[in-house]
Design an enzyme around this catalytic site. Structure first.
Site, PDB file in Angstrom:
ATOM      1  N   ASP A 130       0.848  -1.186   0.000  1.00 19.94           N
ATOM      2  CA  ASP A 130       0.000   0.000   0.000  1.00 19.94           C
ATOM      3  C   ASP A 130       0.883   1.235   0.000  1.00 19.94           C
ATOM      4  OD1 ASP A 130      -2.217  -1.620   0.144  1.00 19.94           O
ATOM      5  OD2 ASP A 130      -2.542  -1.326   2.287  1.00 19.94           O
ATOM      6  N   ASP A 132       1.372   4.634   1.947  1.00 21.13           N
ATOM      7  CA  ASP A 132       1.009   5.304   3.199  1.00 21.13           C
ATOM      8  C   ASP A 132       1.413   6.771   3.125  1.00 21.13           C
ATOM      9  OD1 ASP A 132       0.021   2.991   4.640  1.00 21.13           O
ATOM     10  OD2 ASP A 132       2.094   2.313   4.698  1.00 21.13           O
TER      11      ASP A 132
END
Length: 199
Positions: A130, A132
């Site tokens: 992901d 962040d």
């Protein structure tokens, strides 16, 4: 030296600063010259709470670092416009989002694996990582504004709002719950206003 805040990356911690029972991989990471990341936790005067990351996801080690040993400091917002050496999906998402986030006029930055890799050059990302992000929000952010920011983000992008009281997930604050999870140095708690210190 700038104010030290959670998610900052610091250089200067060496294996000799580690407790005797620290895993071997922690000493190896530091011996390679990797930075550590500032954690949101209490620390004694002259110390800062930090985390060491290894090559595997489960390899995370919490410790403390003497402030006097810090040789370099990089904040998440210093990484907004850096370009990575590899073309991971998380970095592609960052490059797409940059113009939109810049237009908001707020201070934002890159944290997590992407921030670590951009700042240090050490590989931390993979195909399923992901992205962040953090946003500095010293003043309260209306929930409607939070929803507009959230609408800009892609599925695998997470953003934390950094408030004076701690951090809250943008996705939570943009929702409809009366209370959200605030992460502070003394722990996590549910609050109705992430910009006010809980009583």
């Amino acid at each position: 030296m700038a104010v030290i805040r959670p998610h900052d990356l610091l250089w200067g911690l060496t294996p000799r600063h580690l407790p005797a029972d620290a895993p071997a991989w922690v000493a190896a990471a530091l011996a390679d010259g990797q930075p550590v990341v500032v954690r949101r936790d209490a620390a004694a005067p002259g110390q800062v709470a930090v985390g060491v990351r290894g090559s595997r996801r489960e390899q995370r080690y919490a410790t403390h670092m003497p402030v006097a040993t810090i040789s370099r400091q990089v904040s998440p917002e210093a990484l907004c416009h850096r370009t990575g050496q590899a073309n991971w999906p998380a970095l592609q998402a960052l490059y797409r989002l940059r113009p939109c986030l810049d237009e908001l006029g707020w201070v934002w930055g890159v944290s997590g694996s992407a921030g670590f890799e951009l700042a240090s050059g050490f590989g931390a990302l993979h195909a399923d990582s992901d992205l962040d992000l953090i946003m500095r929000t010293p003043q309260p952010v209306p929930r409607d504004d939070a929803r507009r920011v959230l609408a800009l983000l892609e599925d695998r992008v997470d953003m934390q709002l950094q408030t004076p009281a701690g951090a809250v997930a943008l996705r939570e604050w943009a929702g409809n719950s009366a209370k959200v999870l605030l992460k502070a140095a003394d722990g996590a708690r549910l609050v109705s206003d992430p910009w006010s210190l809980p009583a």
